[in-house]
Design a protein around this motif. Sequence first.
Motif, PDB file in Angstrom:
ATOM      1  N   PHE A   8      33.650  43.704  51.299  1.00  0.00           N
ATOM      2  CA  PHE A   8      32.567  44.242  50.483  1.00  0.00           C
ATOM      3  C   PHE A   8      33.063  44.508  49.072  1.00  0.00           C
ATOM      4  O   PHE A   8      34.204  44.920  48.875  1.00  0.00           O
ATOM      5  CB  PHE A   8      32.064  45.566  51.074  1.00  0.00           C
ATOM      6  N   ASP A   9      32.184  44.300  48.081  1.00  0.00           N
ATOM      7  CA  ASP A   9      32.480  44.661  46.694  1.00  0.00           C
ATOM      8  C   ASP A   9      32.116  46.128  46.494  1.00  0.00           C
ATOM      9  O   ASP A   9      31.125  46.608  47.049  1.00  0.00           O
ATOM     10  CB  ASP A   9      31.652  43.836  45.715  1.00  0.00           C
ATOM     11  N   GLY A  24      35.483  45.682  40.310  1.00  0.00           N
ATOM     12  CA  GLY A  24      36.664  44.838  40.393  1.00  0.00           C
ATOM     13  C   GLY A  24      37.409  45.026  41.694  1.00  0.00           C
ATOM     14  O   GLY A  24      38.459  44.439  41.902  1.00  0.00           O
ATOM     15  N   ILE A  25      36.863  45.872  42.569  1.00  0.00           N
ATOM     16  CA  ILE A  25      37.497  46.159  43.850  1.00  0.00           C
ATOM     17  C   ILE A  25      36.696  45.509  44.976  1.00  0.00           C
ATOM     18  O   ILE A  25      35.477  45.637  45.032  1.00  0.00           O
ATOM     19  CB  ILE A  25      37.576  47.675  44.094  1.00  0.00           C
ATOM     20  N   PRO A  48      39.433  34.659  53.641  1.00  0.00           N
ATOM     21  CA  PRO A  48      40.548  34.491  54.578  1.00  0.00           C
ATOM     22  C   PRO A  48      41.335  35.799  54.706  1.00  0.00           C
ATOM     23  O   PRO A  48      41.586  36.483  53.703  1.00  0.00           O
ATOM     24  CB  PRO A  48      41.407  33.399  53.935  1.00  0.00           C
ATOM     25  N   ALA A  49      41.699  36.151  55.897  1.00  0.00           N
ATOM     26  CA  ALA A  49      42.449  37.389  56.147  1.00  0.00           C
ATOM     27  C   ALA A  49      43.760  37.400  55.372  1.00  0.00           C
ATOM     28  O   ALA A  49      44.243  38.470  54.987  1.00  0.00           O
ATOM     29  CB  ALA A  49      42.692  37.560  57.641  1.00  0.00           C
ATOM     30  N   ASP A  50      44.321  36.241  55.089  1.00  0.00           N
ATOM     31  CA  ASP A  50      45.573  36.147  54.329  1.00  0.00           C
ATOM     32  C   ASP A  50      45.432  36.641  52.894  1.00  0.00           C
ATOM     33  O   ASP A  50      46.430  36.896  52.227  1.00  0.00           O
ATOM     34  CB  ASP A  50      46.073  34.706  54.289  1.00  0.00           C
ATOM     35  N   TRP A  51      44.221  36.738  52.394  1.00  0.00           N
ATOM     36  CA  TRP A  51      43.986  37.166  51.022  1.00  0.00           C
ATOM     37  C   TRP A  51      43.986  38.679  50.881  1.00  0.00           C
ATOM     38  O   TRP A  51      43.872  39.197  49.773  1.00  0.00           O
ATOM     39  CB  TRP A  51      42.668  36.617  50.505  1.00  0.00           C
ATOM     40  N   LEU A  52      44.091  39.424  51.984  1.00  0.00           N
ATOM     41  CA  LEU A  52      44.069  40.881  51.940  1.00  0.00           C
ATOM     42  C   LEU A  52      45.478  41.440  51.870  1.00  0.00           C
ATOM     43  O   LEU A  52      46.397  40.912  52.506  1.00  0.00           O
ATOM     44  CB  LEU A  52      43.362  41.437  53.171  1.00  0.00           C
ATOM     45  N   ASP A  53      45.632  42.518  51.117  1.00  0.00           N
ATOM     46  CA  ASP A  53      46.933  43.177  51.073  1.00  0.00           C
ATOM     47  C   ASP A  53      47.061  44.134  52.256  1.00  0.00           C
ATOM     48  O   ASP A  53      46.153  44.259  53.073  1.00  0.00           O
ATOM     49  CB  ASP A  53      47.167  43.860  49.722  1.00  0.00           C
ATOM     50  N   TYR A  57      42.680  45.559  50.901  1.00  0.00           N
ATOM     51  CA  TYR A  57      41.982  45.151  49.689  1.00  0.00           C
ATOM     52  C   TYR A  57      42.298  43.694  49.346  1.00  0.00           C
ATOM     53  O   TYR A  57      43.392  43.211  49.623  1.00  0.00           O
ATOM     54  CB  TYR A  57      42.380  46.042  48.510  1.00  0.00           C
ATOM     55  N   LEU A  58      41.336  43.044  48.718  1.00  0.00           N
ATOM     56  CA  LEU A  58      41.504  41.659  48.311  1.00  0.00           C
ATOM     57  C   LEU A  58      42.585  41.549  47.248  1.00  0.00           C
ATOM     58  O   LEU A  58      42.574  42.278  46.253  1.00  0.00           O
ATOM     59  CB  LEU A  58      40.183  41.127  47.751  1.00  0.00           C
ATOM     60  N   ASP A  59      43.520  40.643  47.450  1.00  0.00           N
ATOM     61  CA  ASP A  59      44.553  40.343  46.460  1.00  0.00           C
ATOM     62  C   ASP A  59      43.917  39.375  45.467  1.00  0.00           C
ATOM     63  O   ASP A  59      43.821  38.183  45.728  1.00  0.00           O
ATOM     64  CB  ASP A  59      45.767  39.720  47.147  1.00  0.00           C
TER      65      ASP A  59
END
Length: 72
Positions: A8-9, A24-25, A48-53, A57-59
Amino acid sequence: MLNYIEVFDVIEMDPDSGEAVWTGITGTRSALKRDGLAIDEKIATYCPADWLDERGYLDTELARKHRRPWSI
């Protein structure tokens, strides 16, 4: 199959214009709720789950390197 996760934004209201503004989050439901941020349950997307830190949060740097898989 790719491992996608719902994200979610975080949106805030601009006090001067009353417009919704993206902060921006972007993050998972649990990360945003844990950190006290409100989400609009009706507006979600997937990444993609790989994009989360590690915090959920989204990297954004990683996401910018790849074309969004849902775009044409």
